[in-house]
Design an enzyme around this catalytic site. Structure first.
Site, PDB file in Angstrom:
ATOM      1  N   CYS A 132       0.828  -1.212   0.000  1.00  0.00           N
ATOM      2  CA  CYS A 132       0.000   0.000   0.000  1.00  0.00           C
ATOM      3  C   CYS A 132       0.862   1.263   0.000  1.00  0.00           C
ATOM      4  O   CYS A 132       1.472   1.598  -1.002  1.00  0.00           O
ATOM      5  CB  CYS A 132      -0.959  -0.045   1.189  1.00  0.00           C
ATOM      6  SG  CYS A 132      -2.416   1.001   1.001  1.00  0.00           S
ATOM      7  N   HIS A 133       0.949   1.997   1.120  1.00  0.00           N
ATOM      8  CA  HIS A 133       1.832   3.156   1.189  1.00  0.00           C
ATOM      9  C   HIS A 133       3.224   2.789   1.705  1.00  0.00           C
ATOM     10  O   HIS A 133       4.130   3.621   1.698  1.00  0.00           O
ATOM     11  CB  HIS A 133       1.234   4.241   2.088  1.00  0.00           C
ATOM     12  CG  HIS A 133       0.031   4.918   1.492  1.00  0.00           C
ATOM     13  ND1 HIS A 133      -1.258   4.486   1.715  1.00  0.00           N
ATOM     14  CD2 HIS A 133      -0.080   5.979   0.654  1.00  0.00           C
ATOM     15  CE1 HIS A 133      -2.107   5.255   1.056  1.00  0.00           C
ATOM     16  NE2 HIS A 133      -1.420   6.168   0.400  1.00  0.00           N
ATOM     17  N   GLU A 163      -5.830   7.020  -4.237  1.00  0.00           N
ATOM     18  CA  GLU A 163      -5.642   8.223  -3.417  1.00  0.00           C
ATOM     19  C   GLU A 163      -6.752   9.229  -3.703  1.00  0.00           C
ATOM     20  O   GLU A 163      -7.255   9.901  -2.789  1.00  0.00           O
ATOM     21  CB  GLU A 163      -4.277   8.843  -3.708  1.00  0.00           C
ATOM     22  CG  GLU A 163      -3.690   9.619  -2.560  1.00  0.00           C
ATOM     23  CD  GLU A 163      -3.236   8.728  -1.403  1.00  0.00           C
ATOM     24  OE1 GLU A 163      -4.015   8.623  -0.424  1.00  0.00           O
ATOM     25  OE2 GLU A 163      -2.141   8.163  -1.475  1.00  0.00           O
TER      26      GLU A 163
END
Length: 232
Positions: A132-133, A163
């Site tokens: 993910c991030h 996002e």
């Protein structure tokens, strides 16, 4: 059995929104369970050390793995006092897994200590993974020859479209997908929130929370294919 390091963010503020952020509990819980079920030992590390800020996203409160993770006495003890990256011996680990959550966008890329750990693990034939991030950590990494760590590697991450669905495009310090491409990565993605992974040259990445367990399973497979001896 190998030792695997789960890296979590120490950053708790979502830009200038006034909202709280941190690491995604589900993106730690699901990989943790995959790794321990496979017989591996898991430790936690954060940028600053101490108890990291945790976020449980809407709809995940009743996830049995999230509930169990937060209630597990061993996990609670480890998370209450995570070691700062500056104090972690990379030689002890065969893989590192960067947990997602928006906090990672702020403190992972700038952490030279996390970079040291990952590059050392990678140099010894270990696995560098993120979801993910979490891949934000990879955007700041540079190989000894000066080239970006991501250059030429097939990877994925939370996408620009994802996002945008959260309304956070202008809140983020940068767009992760764009930054990875700028660093020379071959970035791929699936439609929003569908599980998607990439495994390229011992770098394993996942696009979103649904990809956390699949990434962890690929890490286990990679370690079984080429076991990494601890450093000395």
């Amino acid at each position: 059995m190998a030792k695997i390091l789960l890296a979590v963010s120490s950053h708790d503020t979502l830009g200038d929104t006034g909202e709280r952020t941190g690491y995604s509990v589900s993106e730690a819980a699901h990989p943790y369970n995959v790794f321990t079920a496979a017989g591996h030992e898991v430790d936690f590390v954060s940028v600053k050390g101490g108890e990291p800020p945790a976020v449980v996203f809407d709809g995940e409160e009743d996830d049995p793995e999230v509930v169990g993770f937060l209630a597990d006495d061993t996990v609670k003890a480890k998370l209450a006092a995570t070691r700062p990256a500056s104090e972690v011996r990379s030689e002890d680990y065969a893989a590192i897994f960067y947990v997602g959550g928006h906090g990672a966008m702020w403190d992972f890329p700038a952490s030279r200590d996390l970079e040291r750990i990952a590059l050392d693990i990678y140099a010894r034939g270990g696995v560098v993974s993120a979801v993910c991030h979490g891949p934000a950590a990879l955007t700041g990494m540079t190989l000894p020859d000066g080239s970006p760590f991501l250059e030429g590697k097939r990877v994925t991450s939370f996408s620009n479209e994802e996002e945008d669905t959260l309304g956070l495009v202008d809140v983020m310090p940068f767009l992760l997908e764009d930054r990875m491409r700028e660093r020379g990565a071959i970035h791929t993605k699936a439609p929003v929130y569908q599980a998607h992974t990439e495994s390229c040259d011992r770098v394993v990445t996942g696009q979103n929370p649904a990809s956390a367990a699949p990434v962890a399973r690929l890490v286990v497979e990679a370690l079984e294919a080429a076991p990494v001896a601890p450093g000395h």
